[in-house]
Design a protein around this motif. Structure first.
Motif, PDB file in Angstrom:
ATOM      1  N   VAL A   2       0.753  -1.255   0.024  1.00  0.00           N
ATOM      2  CA  VAL A   2       0.088  -0.036  -0.053  1.00  0.00           C
ATOM      3  C   VAL A   2       0.651   1.237   0.126  1.00  0.00           C
ATOM      4  N   ILE A   3       0.514   2.054  -0.895  1.00  0.00           N
ATOM      5  CA  ILE A   3       1.221   3.478  -0.827  1.00  0.00           C
ATOM      6  C   ILE A   3       0.014   4.564  -0.326  1.00  0.00           C
ATOM      7  N   PHE A   4       0.218   5.083   1.007  1.00  0.00           N
ATOM      8  CA  PHE A   4      -0.710   5.850   1.518  1.00  0.00           C
ATOM      9  C   PHE A   4      -0.429   7.428   1.110  1.00  0.00           C
ATOM     10  N   VAL A   5      -1.307   8.046   0.258  1.00  0.00           N
ATOM     11  CA  VAL A   5      -1.009   9.454  -0.066  1.00  0.00           C
ATOM     12  C   VAL A   5      -1.603  10.337   0.614  1.00  0.00           C
ATOM     13  N   ALA A   6      -0.730  11.054   1.682  1.00  0.00           N
ATOM     14  CA  ALA A   6      -1.474  12.012   2.500  1.00  0.00           C
ATOM     15  C   ALA A   6      -1.325  13.313   1.906  1.00  0.00           C
ATOM     16  N   ASP A   7      -2.234  14.377   2.229  1.00  0.00           N
ATOM     17  CA  ASP A   7      -2.425  15.676   1.845  1.00  0.00           C
ATOM     18  C   ASP A   7      -1.616  16.435   2.685  1.00  0.00           C
ATOM     19  N   SER A   8      -0.670  17.257   2.078  1.00  0.00           N
ATOM     20  CA  SER A   8       0.007  18.101   3.167  1.00  0.00           C
ATOM     21  C   SER A   8      -0.778  19.490   3.451  1.00  0.00           C
ATOM     22  N   ILE A   9      -1.685  19.737   2.769  1.00  0.00           N
ATOM     23  CA  ILE A   9      -2.536  20.797   3.262  1.00  0.00           C
ATOM     24  C   ILE A   9      -3.018  20.891   4.488  1.00  0.00           C
ATOM     25  N   LYS A  10      -2.671  21.773   5.219  1.00  0.00           N
ATOM     26  CA  LYS A  10      -2.942  21.832   6.573  1.00  0.00           C
ATOM     27  C   LYS A  10      -4.300  21.590   7.117  1.00  0.00           C
ATOM     28  N   ALA A  11      -5.230  22.212   6.061  1.00  0.00           N
ATOM     29  CA  ALA A  11      -6.832  21.850   6.462  1.00  0.00           C
ATOM     30  C   ALA A  11      -7.145  20.565   6.081  1.00  0.00           C
ATOM     31  N   ARG A  12      -6.428  19.788   5.674  1.00  0.00           N
ATOM     32  CA  ARG A  12      -6.635  18.345   5.451  1.00  0.00           C
ATOM     33  C   ARG A  12      -6.047  17.189   6.334  1.00  0.00           C
ATOM     34  N   ARG A  13      -5.594  17.995   7.438  1.00  0.00           N
ATOM     35  CA  ARG A  13      -4.875  17.203   8.369  1.00  0.00           C
ATOM     36  C   ARG A  13      -5.927  15.914   8.946  1.00  0.00           C
ATOM     37  N   MET A  14      -7.072  16.301   9.390  1.00  0.00           N
ATOM     38  CA  MET A  14      -8.145  15.324   9.857  1.00  0.00           C
ATOM     39  C   MET A  14      -8.500  14.122   8.746  1.00  0.00           C
ATOM     40  N   LYS A  15      -8.549  14.873   7.583  1.00  0.00           N
ATOM     41  CA  LYS A  15      -8.858  13.803   6.273  1.00  0.00           C
ATOM     42  C   LYS A  15      -7.808  12.629   6.410  1.00  0.00           C
ATOM     43  N   ASN A  16      -6.593  13.146   6.422  1.00  0.00           N
ATOM     44  CA  ASN A  16      -5.444  12.090   6.386  1.00  0.00           C
ATOM     45  C   ASN A  16      -5.654  11.159   7.392  1.00  0.00           C
ATOM     46  N   MET A  17      -5.976  11.670   8.777  1.00  0.00           N
ATOM     47  CA  MET A  17      -6.034  10.573   9.856  1.00  0.00           C
ATOM     48  C   MET A  17      -7.139   9.772   9.630  1.00  0.00           C
ATOM     49  N   GLU A  18      -8.322  10.284   9.326  1.00  0.00           N
ATOM     50  CA  GLU A  18      -9.512   9.457   9.073  1.00  0.00           C
ATOM     51  C   GLU A  18      -9.174   8.476   7.984  1.00  0.00           C
ATOM     52  N   SER A  19      -8.770   8.854   6.878  1.00  0.00           N
ATOM     53  CA  SER A  19      -8.411   7.936   5.784  1.00  0.00           C
ATOM     54  C   SER A  19      -7.541   6.620   6.225  1.00  0.00           C
ATOM     55  N   LEU A  20      -6.517   7.101   6.921  1.00  0.00           N
ATOM     56  CA  LEU A  20      -5.343   6.286   7.649  1.00  0.00           C
ATOM     57  C   LEU A  20      -6.217   5.114   8.325  1.00  0.00           C
ATOM     58  N   LYS A  21      -6.856   5.657   9.310  1.00  0.00           N
ATOM     59  CA  LYS A  21      -7.835   4.765  10.133  1.00  0.00           C
ATOM     60  C   LYS A  21      -8.668   3.762   9.418  1.00  0.00           C
ATOM     61  N   ASP A  22      -9.279   4.365   8.278  1.00  0.00           N
ATOM     62  CA  ASP A  22     -10.187   3.508   7.313  1.00  0.00           C
ATOM     63  C   ASP A  22      -9.241   2.555   6.915  1.00  0.00           C
ATOM     64  N   LEU A  23      -8.106   2.747   6.247  1.00  0.00           N
ATOM     65  CA  LEU A  23      -7.353   1.823   5.588  1.00  0.00           C
ATOM     66  C   LEU A  23      -7.025   0.615   6.608  1.00  0.00           C
ATOM     67  N   HIS A  24      -6.677   1.110   7.851  1.00  0.00           N
ATOM     68  CA  HIS A  24      -6.439  -0.067   8.981  1.00  0.00           C
ATOM     69  C   HIS A  24      -7.554  -0.829   9.166  1.00  0.00           C
ATOM     70  N   LEU A  25      -8.752  -0.274   9.327  1.00  0.00           N
ATOM     71  CA  LEU A  25      -9.833  -1.274   9.650  1.00  0.00           C
ATOM     72  C   LEU A  25     -10.266  -1.918   8.331  1.00  0.00           C
ATOM     73  N   ASN A  26     -10.177  -1.592   7.199  1.00  0.00           N
ATOM     74  CA  ASN A  26     -10.460  -2.448   5.944  1.00  0.00           C
ATOM     75  C   ASN A  26      -9.344  -3.445   5.818  1.00  0.00           C
ATOM     76  N   LEU A  27      -8.049  -3.172   6.195  1.00  0.00           N
ATOM     77  CA  LEU A  27      -7.145  -4.354   6.132  1.00  0.00           C
ATOM     78  C   LEU A  27      -7.398  -5.482   7.185  1.00  0.00           C
ATOM     79  N   LYS A  28      -7.872  -4.872   8.271  1.00  0.00           N
ATOM     80  CA  LYS A  28      -8.165  -5.801   9.542  1.00  0.00           C
ATOM     81  C   LYS A  28      -9.292  -6.566   9.018  1.00  0.00           C
ATOM     82  N   ASP A  29     -10.360  -6.173   8.307  1.00  0.00           N
ATOM     83  CA  ASP A  29     -11.213  -6.877   7.749  1.00  0.00           C
ATOM     84  C   ASP A  29     -10.729  -8.142   6.984  1.00  0.00           C
ATOM     85  N   TYR A  30      -9.790  -7.844   6.320  1.00  0.00           N
ATOM     86  CA  TYR A  30      -9.252  -8.966   5.454  1.00  0.00           C
ATOM     87  C   TYR A  30      -8.119  -9.931   6.046  1.00  0.00           C
ATOM     88  N   GLY A  31      -8.014  -9.367   7.510  1.00  0.00           N
ATOM     89  CA  GLY A  31      -7.074 -10.318   8.289  1.00  0.00           C
ATOM     90  C   GLY A  31      -5.765  -9.897   8.064  1.00  0.00           C
TER      91      GLY A  31
END
Lengths: 202, 307
Positions: free
Chosen positions: A99-128
């Protein structure tokens, strides 16, 4: 695990570009498609809406040549970043090898980065799959916007936000200019092939 | 930074966010600029003109956000995309199984019309008929075409295309699907549901939703004519989720007799390319092969229940 065809001596590796919407995942693939012509083995397939957002995925096939007599084929995918396409993201992530996680460096997108990373974590977890174990590279994209005076997160802040526990390679990049795009992909391929070697007992 | 500069910088920020498709962030920057201009009107040159510009920009951004939020996800994708969906998201080697996986992927991506075309083709094959029928109903209901779905249920019942136990299973599936989505509809038949057979057990689990390892062979303990147990290994001809189809030669009468539907196999050893697993399974089907290279031999389906 990668799709291994022992008879044809082919190994197919799936790399997924993940991250918040409008973060530059498709732009990464477009740059690779334009620049790595020797390695690209087919057309880039995109599924964009009128608003230029990815609807299902982008797909780009590549070939890396032979490793231990096996033809290594790489399939690059992006996921749709918008929150409403959760089920599509999960489908695209199926059988992922790296996986390549493309995070947005724009300050206003900080929370979106973290939410997306959490989403990745949960989706991967669902696949074991553990996010701590899968070959993963972080890309801090849009660094070029600093020149335009746009408030950006510092690299150290992004490391702290997203990489404190993961401790994976990270690359500062600007997908629109191509800076860091190649190194990000190379870093992910390196980790993925290392993992493949372990799985194959090479 | 003086106020004039601050406003200029915020509007530039708003333009960049707009260009990046970050409309909400762009609106936020515009609103911030708007507030600064309003509270400091006496200090800012041409503040009325600026406020008008900001207001127009906010209106445009609002429309863009609305357009995205109301954007339909029901796009019919071109063939090149459908081919990637069908071919790259399925991994089965068996062509029929690959076609089924491909059709399921299309339905998963909400490409219902294309999925329907594929499922209709799969209705022609006995082994994929029930799964295809369920998914044809799923596609019609997902497209809001309940009447069409109900017509098909009636047609399949009258045509004899599906067995009574399959029709009962299909009705149960349709009922469950419509209940989950709060669809109100009257199903066209209500035959007394037959006793659950091993075949029902096979289909009631959503096999194709689950990720199961691919096995190459199974080893089963079977009593021989002398009453002694012998370990028999069978190559897997075909795998559909956790259901493994093995070929048993007609000469292996002991195995054919022992592997009757409903027989519990405990333990059963399953071999993948690089590992062996021990678990429990149940025989769900034991049928003679009517034609082809293996005519006269037996195809036996076993469902893995736990490893």
């Amino acid at each position: 695990m990668a799709n291994i065809n022992l008879k044809a001596r082919e190994i197919e590796v799936k790399i997924v570009y993940y991250g918040p919407g409008r973060g530059g995942k498709t732009t990464n693939l477009e740059y690779i498609f334009k620049t790595f012509r020797k390695q690209v083995t087919g057309e880039m397939v995109s599924t964009r809406t009128e608003g230029d957002r990815t609807l299902f995925f982008d797909f780009l096939p590549m070939g890396l040549g032979k490793v231990k007599g096996y033809d290594i084929r790489v399939q690059l995918y992006t996921v749709p970043g918008q929150v409403k396409y959760a089920s599509t993201r999960k489908m695209v992530l199926k059988d992922v090898d790296g996986v390549i996680f493309v995070a947005d460096s724009i300050k206003a997108r900080r929370m979106k980065n973290m939410e997306s990373l959490k989403d990745l974590h949960l989706n991967l977890k669902d696949y074991g799959i553990s996010i701590l174990k899968i070959p993963l590279v972080l890309q801090f994209n849009k660094r070029d916007l600093a020149e335009e005076g746009i408030p950006l997160l510092s690299v150290s802040q992004m490391e702290l936000d997203m990489n404190r526990q993961l401790k994976v390679p990270s690359v500062a990049a600007s997908a629109i200019t191509g800076d860091g795009v190649g190194p990000t992909l190379k870093a992910c391929l390196k980790l993925t092939l290392q993992s493949l070697k372990t799985q194959m007992g090479w | 930074m003086d106020l004039q500069e601050k406003v200029k910088s915020l509007l530039k920020e708003a333009s960049v966010y707009d260009a990046h498709g970050l409309y909400k962030e762009s609106s936020a920057a515009c609103i911030q600029a708007d507030e600064i201009i309003k509270t400091n009107a006496h200090l800012i040159d041409q503040h009325k003109k600026l406020l008008n510009t900001v207001s127009r920009r906010l209106e445009r951004l609002k429309k863009k956000v609305e357009r995205i939020e109301n954007e339909s996800v029901a796009y019919q994708m071109p063939n090149v995309v459908l081919d990637v969906m069908k071919n790259q998201f399925s991994s089965a080697e068996d062509p029929l199984q690959a076609a089924l996986e491909g059709a399921l992927v299309l339905a998963g991506f909400e490409q219902y019309e294309s999925a329907l075309e594929e499922f209709r083709k799969l209705m022609k094959h006995r082994s994929t008929r029930l799964v295809a029928a369920k998914n044809i109903i799923r596609c019609h209901l997902s497209k809001g075409r309940a009447a069409e779905g109900m017509d098909l249920l009636r047609h399949w019942r009258n045509s004899g295309l599906l067995r009574p136990d399959e029709l009962a299973e299909l009705r149960r599936y349709t009922q469950k699907f419509s209940d989950e989505r709060g669809l109100e509809m009257e199903l066209p038949y209500d035959d007394a549901a037959p006793r659950e057979t091993p075949r029902d057990a096979l289909h009631s689990a959503s096999l194709h939703d689950r990720q199961v390892m691919d096995f190459t062979s199974v080893s089963i303990r079977i009593s021989n004519d002398a009453g002694k147990d012998a370990l028999c290994e069978f190559d897997i001809q075909h795998q559909s989720g956790d259901v493994l189809s093995v070929l048993v030669l007609k000469e292996e009468t002991g195995a054919i007799a022992a592997l009757k539907p409903g027989a519990v196999l405990d333990p059963v050893q399953c071999f993948s390319a690089n590992a062996m697993f021990s678990g429990k399974a149940i025989v769900v089907e034991n049928t003679p092969i009517p034609s082809g290279a293996h005519a006269g031999h037996f195809s036996i389906d076993i469902k893995i229940q736990g490893i």
